[in-house]
Design an enzyme around this catalytic site. Structure first.
Site, PDB file in Angstrom:
ATOM      1  N   GLU A 115       2.134   4.481  -1.293  1.00 54.30           N
ATOM      2  CA  GLU A 115       1.424   3.483  -0.492  1.00 54.30           C
ATOM      3  C   GLU A 115       0.743   4.248   0.624  1.00 54.30           C
ATOM      4  O   GLU A 115       1.361   4.602   1.623  1.00 54.30           O
ATOM      5  CB  GLU A 115       2.405   2.470   0.111  1.00 54.30           C
ATOM      6  CG  GLU A 115       3.213   1.691  -0.906  1.00 54.30           C
ATOM      7  CD  GLU A 115       2.372   0.720  -1.703  1.00 54.30           C
ATOM      8  OE1 GLU A 115       1.240   0.410  -1.287  1.00 54.30           O
ATOM      9  OE2 GLU A 115       2.836   0.311  -2.774  1.00 54.30           O
ATOM     10  N   CYS A 160      -1.875  -0.284   7.739  1.00 54.57           N
ATOM     11  CA  CYS A 160      -2.577   0.268   6.569  1.00 54.57           C
ATOM     12  C   CYS A 160      -3.593  -0.725   6.035  1.00 54.57           C
ATOM     13  O   CYS A 160      -4.649  -0.330   5.560  1.00 54.57           O
ATOM     14  CB  CYS A 160      -1.596   0.726   5.497  1.00 54.57           C
ATOM     15  SG  CYS A 160      -0.377  -0.494   5.058  1.00 54.57           S
TER      16      CYS A 160
END
Ligand code: NDP
Length: 490
Positions: free
Chosen positions: A235, A269
């Site tokens: 990720e 993110c």
């Protein structure tokens, strides 16, 4: 023997929050060894008992909600309210993972098909064993819990290496787990710098690594994993786009855009980094956005930049953007370390670092586009592909644009809303990584599918997997396959 330690600091004040051991290869490998045994025991408990323990752990976390939120606040600098929100989201995921593991992963019968009509076929998803989780500092509970909760619910033991900036909360999460599962170290935390994470990634007894962090580090972790063919969930970062179409609710879009970009000081993110606004509503949208941005202040509405080194990247992007573009809100003076006030810059060339590289700060670039299609094309012209947002009142158009957006997730008329839906998978494509946490895909990510076919009876004259097979049996097979698959469908 002296154990080396390191301090975690409050990034807003520089005050020491805690001191933690810098764990070396021996300690990490010992933890993995303990985890191997714990994994066998945990897998043996079965779904129902694991669910009971994980729901109990959830209740323990809830009872320590304020203490954990305060610790997250201390280690990251983010406001306690934001830390609380993060914890609540993590609790929601823990609950979903615990409640859904059996349904998603448990054994089920599947059809044997026509040729396998004499077989009883079943599928289940079995735990891998030990899962290593390498976590970031921006959401030190929510993000790793997206891997930890799902890996545990799938029946694995977890060894967690939190970021060196947020070790305290990582240690506490594992301590609290032991209240619900005292028998075995099913969830352990090891602390240290990047090399501690590297020891974990290179241990061949770790059956999967779940990594969250930068693309550059993901490549290093992947190289370490390659030595043992250890699979990886990566990720990584993003450069998420926010598209405002002509028929959007502009008030709502400006509000969401600002929060999506500036909340957590932009250290998200899936935070908004690039904004594309169609020509027809560009002026009114910018008016609303800049008016709202003028009342938002670092240190009041959001915290400091957690990682000191990040300030240089943010500053470089702001300097570059304001030289080539037009500052709408803030500018180079907005950086007053460790805080950064909101910065909005328009008309920055698409090939500049502020548009191409992840900034991870409270800054956005805004560009006027001819229409939503051009906005989408620009949004997709990124090496990253994590998430994005579309604001439009036309649901059909919104769905078309969302499906054509080259990302793992898209929010429509809201920002980052997918992250709060536990049944939706979370993850990206391209430089944003691969694999999924959250949802059914997130549970399956930490398992190996186990396929079993059991012959219930022998089909006379159709013993195909035998050296005794005759020409007549093959002939019968050809006739069967011609009947089943030989006709062209129109
Ligand atoms: P990193 O990718 O360097 O670190 C992420 C995690 O990996 C940390 O726990 C880190 O430990 C660990 N780590 C570092 N090196 C190794 C290694 N060789 N082997 C195994 N583990 C390792 O991110 P940073 O925290 O340095 O942030 C850098 C950039 O990454 C940010 O500017 C941002 O752009 C992006 N980022 C993206 C995140 C996201 O949510 N996708 C989250 C965080 C950062 P340690 O912290 O102890 O070094």
């Amino acid at each position: 023997m002296t154990t080396l330690t390191f301090d975690s600091l409050n990034p807003a004040t520089g005050v020491v929050v805690g001191s933690h051991p810098k764990q070396g290869s021996d300690t990490v490998h010992e933890a993995v060894g303990r985890a191997e045994e714990a994994a066998r025991w945990w897998a043996g408990l079965g779904h129902a008992e694991r669910k009971r323990r994980l729901l109990d752990y959830k209740a323990v976390i809830v009872r320590h909600l304020r203490e954990l939120a305060e610790l997250v606040h201390q280690e990251t600098g983010k406001p306690v309210a934001d830390a609380t929100l993060e914890l609540v989201l993590a609790i929601t995921h823990l609950d979903w993972a615990a409640r859904n593991a059996q349904k998603v992963l448990g054994r089920r019968r599947v059809s044997g098909g026509m040729i396998g009509a004499n077989l009883a076929a079943s599928l289940e998803y079995l735990p891998l064993g030990v899962v290593g989780v390498i976590g970031p500092w921006n959401y030190p509970v929510f993000t790793p819990m997206g891997s930890i909760a799902y890996a545990l619910a799938a029946g694995n033991a977890v060894v967690f290496k939190p970021s060196e900036l947020t070790p305290g909360v990582g240690v506490r999460l594992a301590q609290l787990f032991a209240e619900s599962v005292p028998e075995q170290p099913v969830f352990q935390t090891v602390t240290g710098f990047g090399e501690t994470g590297a020891f974990l990634a290179s241990d061949p007894r770790v059956r999967k690594i779940a990594f969250t962090g930068s693309t550059a580090t993901a490549k290093r972790v992947m190289a370490a994993c390659a030595e043992n063919l250890t699979p990886l969930v990566a990720e990584c970062g993003g450069k998420d786009a926010f598209i405002v179409d002509a028929d959007a609710d502009l008030e709502a879009a400006a509000d969401a855009c600002l929060w999506g970009a500036m909340a957590n000081a932009g250290q998200t993110c899936t935070g908004v980094e690039r904004v594309y606004v169609v020509d027809a509503v560009y002026e009114p949208f910018m008016e609303l956005l800049s008016r709202r941005a003028s009342s938002i202040k670092a240190g009041e509405h959001y915290g400091p930049i957690t990682m000191p080194g990040q300030l240089d990247i943010i500053k470089r992007h702001i300097d570059d953007a304001t030289k080539s573009g037009r500052a709408i809100t803030g500018g180079p003076d907005s950086v007053r370390a460790p805080f950064v006030d909101p910065v909005i810059v328009a008309d920055v060339p698409e090939d500049s670092p502020a548009v191409r590289e992840e900034t991870f700060g409270p800054t956005i670039t805004v560009r006027r586009t001819r229409d939503a299609q051009e906005a989408l094309d620009l949004a997709n012209a990124s090496s990253y592909g994590l998430a994005g947002t579309i604001f439009t009142r036309n649901t059909r158009r919104a769905m078309e644009l969302a499906r054509a957006m080259r990302t793992g997730m898209t929010a429509i008329n809201s920002v980052i809303s997918f992250a709060g839906v536990p049944s939706l998978p979370f993850g990206g494509t391209g430089d944003s990584g691969f694999g999924r946490i959250h949802g059914a895909d997130g549970l399956r990510e930490f398992t190996r599918p186990k396929a079993i076919s059991r012959q219930r009876f022998a089909v006379p004259g159709m013993n195909l997997t035998s050296f005794a097979r005759g020409a007549d049996e093959l002939e019968r097979l050809i006739r069967l396959v011609t009947f089943l698959h030989g006709r062209r469908k129109r």
